[in-house]
Motif scaffolding. Structure first.
Motif, mmCIF file in Angstrom:
data_model
loop_
_atom_site.group_PDB
_atom_site.id
_atom_site.type_symbol
_atom_site.label_atom_id
_atom_site.label_comp_id
_atom_site.label_asym_id
_atom_site.label_seq_id
_atom_site.Cartn_x
_atom_site.Cartn_y
_atom_site.Cartn_z
ATOM 1 N N SER A 43 -67.372 -20.829 2.017
ATOM 2 C CA SER A 43 -68.456 -20.041 2.589
ATOM 3 C C SER A 43 -68.011 -18.589 2.682
ATOM 4 N N VAL A 44 -68.856 -17.680 2.222
ATOM 5 C CA VAL A 44 -68.566 -16.247 2.285
ATOM 6 C C VAL A 44 -69.708 -15.577 3.037
ATOM 7 N N GLN A 45 -69.363 -14.752 4.018
ATOM 8 C CA GLN A 45 -70.347 -14.018 4.807
ATOM 9 C C GLN A 45 -70.208 -12.527 4.526
ATOM 10 N N SER A 46 -71.323 -11.838 4.474
ATOM 11 C CA SER A 46 -71.302 -10.396 4.253
ATOM 12 C C SER A 46 -72.297 -9.739 5.202
ATOM 13 N N GLY A 47 -71.875 -8.670 5.847
ATOM 14 C CA GLY A 47 -72.757 -7.911 6.726
ATOM 15 C C GLY A 47 -73.281 -6.692 5.994
ATOM 16 N N ILE A 48 -74.556 -6.397 6.179
ATOM 17 C CA ILE A 48 -75.204 -5.269 5.505
ATOM 18 C C ILE A 48 -75.919 -4.441 6.561
ATOM 19 N N SER A 49 -75.799 -3.129 6.442
ATOM 20 C CA SER A 49 -76.512 -2.229 7.337
ATOM 21 C C SER A 49 -76.941 -1.005 6.539
ATOM 22 N N LEU A 50 -78.207 -0.630 6.654
ATOM 23 C CA LEU A 50 -78.671 0.589 6.003
ATOM 24 C C LEU A 50 -79.675 1.292 6.896
ATOM 25 N N SER A 51 -79.674 2.624 6.816
ATOM 26 C CA SER A 51 -80.581 3.436 7.630
ATOM 27 C C SER A 51 -81.322 4.419 6.743
ATOM 28 N N ALA A 66 -87.259 -0.749 3.041
ATOM 29 C CA ALA A 66 -85.888 -0.982 3.500
ATOM 30 C C ALA A 66 -85.525 -2.464 3.413
ATOM 31 N N LEU A 67 -86.456 -3.346 3.756
ATOM 32 C CA LEU A 67 -86.197 -4.782 3.640
ATOM 33 C C LEU A 67 -85.999 -5.189 2.180
ATOM 34 N N LYS A 68 -86.784 -4.613 1.277
ATOM 35 C CA LYS A 68 -86.600 -4.897 -0.149
ATOM 36 C C LYS A 68 -85.217 -4.442 -0.600
ATOM 37 N N SER A 69 -84.786 -3.286 -0.125
ATOM 38 C CA SER A 69 -83.437 -2.810 -0.455
ATOM 39 C C SER A 69 -82.380 -3.752 0.100
ATOM 40 N N PHE A 70 -82.578 -4.212 1.318
ATOM 41 C CA PHE A 70 -81.657 -5.166 1.926
ATOM 42 C C PHE A 70 -81.529 -6.416 1.069
ATOM 43 N N TYR A 71 -82.661 -6.966 0.622
ATOM 44 C CA TYR A 71 -82.633 -8.187 -0.189
ATOM 45 C C TYR A 71 -81.986 -7.940 -1.556
ATOM 46 N N ARG A 72 -82.219 -6.759 -2.143
ATOM 47 C CA ARG A 72 -81.553 -6.434 -3.413
ATOM 48 C C ARG A 72 -80.046 -6.360 -3.225
ATOM 49 N N ILE A 73 -79.612 -5.760 -2.135
ATOM 50 C CA ILE A 73 -78.175 -5.676 -1.842
ATOM 51 C C ILE A 73 -77.610 -7.077 -1.610
ATOM 52 N N SER A 92 -76.909 -18.997 0.758
ATOM 53 C CA SER A 92 -77.224 -20.153 1.592
ATOM 54 C C SER A 92 -77.948 -19.765 2.879
ATOM 55 N N SER A 93 -77.858 -18.492 3.270
ATOM 56 C CA SER A 93 -78.578 -18.048 4.470
ATOM 57 C C SER A 93 -78.745 -16.536 4.438
ATOM 58 N N LEU A 94 -79.796 -16.088 5.065
ATOM 59 C CA LEU A 94 -80.073 -14.656 5.224
ATOM 60 C C LEU A 94 -80.643 -14.431 6.611
ATOM 61 N N SER A 95 -80.225 -13.359 7.231
ATOM 62 C CA SER A 95 -80.863 -12.951 8.475
ATOM 63 C C SER A 95 -80.930 -11.438 8.467
ATOM 64 N N SER A 96 -81.986 -10.906 9.043
ATOM 65 C CA SER A 96 -82.113 -9.452 9.101
ATOM 66 C C SER A 96 -82.916 -9.058 10.326
ATOM 67 N N GLY A 114 -78.199 -6.941 8.745
ATOM 68 C CA GLY A 114 -78.338 -8.357 8.481
ATOM 69 C C GLY A 114 -77.078 -8.983 7.958
ATOM 70 N N GLN A 115 -77.158 -10.266 7.773
ATOM 71 C CA GLN A 115 -76.051 -11.070 7.267
ATOM 72 C C GLN A 115 -76.555 -11.871 6.074
ATOM 73 N N VAL A 116 -75.702 -11.995 5.071
ATOM 74 C CA VAL A 116 -75.980 -12.892 3.964
ATOM 75 C C VAL A 116 -74.831 -13.898 3.898
ATOM 76 N N GLY A 117 -75.184 -15.159 3.877
ATOM 77 C CA GLY A 117 -74.204 -16.230 3.746
ATOM 78 C C GLY A 117 -74.292 -16.797 2.343
ATOM 79 N N MET A 118 -73.154 -16.993 1.722
ATOM 80 C CA MET A 118 -73.122 -17.497 0.358
ATOM 81 C C MET A 118 -72.186 -18.689 0.253
ATOM 82 N N THR A 119 -72.534 -19.611 -0.604
ATOM 83 C CA THR A 119 -71.676 -20.735 -0.932
ATOM 84 C C THR A 119 -71.089 -20.428 -2.302
ATOM 85 N N VAL A 120 -69.752 -20.375 -2.359
ATOM 86 C CA VAL A 120 -69.069 -19.843 -3.538
ATOM 87 C C VAL A 120 -68.022 -20.818 -4.046
#
Length: 130
Positions: A43-51, A66-73, A92-96, A114-120
């Protein structure tokens, strides 16, 4: 019997008649805990923040952009893992969450965090040359 009682009885009879078929179709599906990581994966977790700055009246449009940019990232995180250390990657999961603040006095800013969770599945280790 009143109408409500007849309706409830009919629903129970209907559900009772379909229960065997329903349980058969459900038992044919492989059950897997969505939080359970398959063998050989991590499991890999990544935090994303943009303003982004916002002007009065365009918060909703800016929030959608901004949400579209978040999902692209978020999706590009799997691409980066595949280009470096992974053979397979699935989100595997997304939260924003979004909020508008004016902390520094320079005007309102819309922030998406937000956070993106990935199964790798990692690539096999390559031997190091000495």
């Amino acid at each position: 019997m009143n109408k409500r009682m007849i309706s409830a009885t009919f629903c129970m009879l209907l559900l009772g008649a379909t229960e065997p078929a329903l349980s058969q179709s459900l038992s044919a599906l492989p059950l897997r805990n969505p939080r359970q990581i398959p063998d050989g994966y991590i499991s890999v977790q990544s935090g994303i923040s943009l303003s982004v700055p916002v002007a009065d009246g365009d918060n909703e449009a800016r929030q959608q952009d901004a949400l579209k940019s978040f999902y692209r990232i978020a999706t590009s995180n799997c691409a980066a893992l595949l280009n470096t250390i992974a053979d397979d990657c699935q989100i595997s999961s997304l939260s924003s969450n979004t909020d508008v603040t004016n902390i520094d006095g320079r005007g309102p800013k819309l922030t998406v965090r937000g956070q993106v969770g990935m199964t790798v599945k990692l690539k096999p280790a390559t031997p190091t040359v000495k």
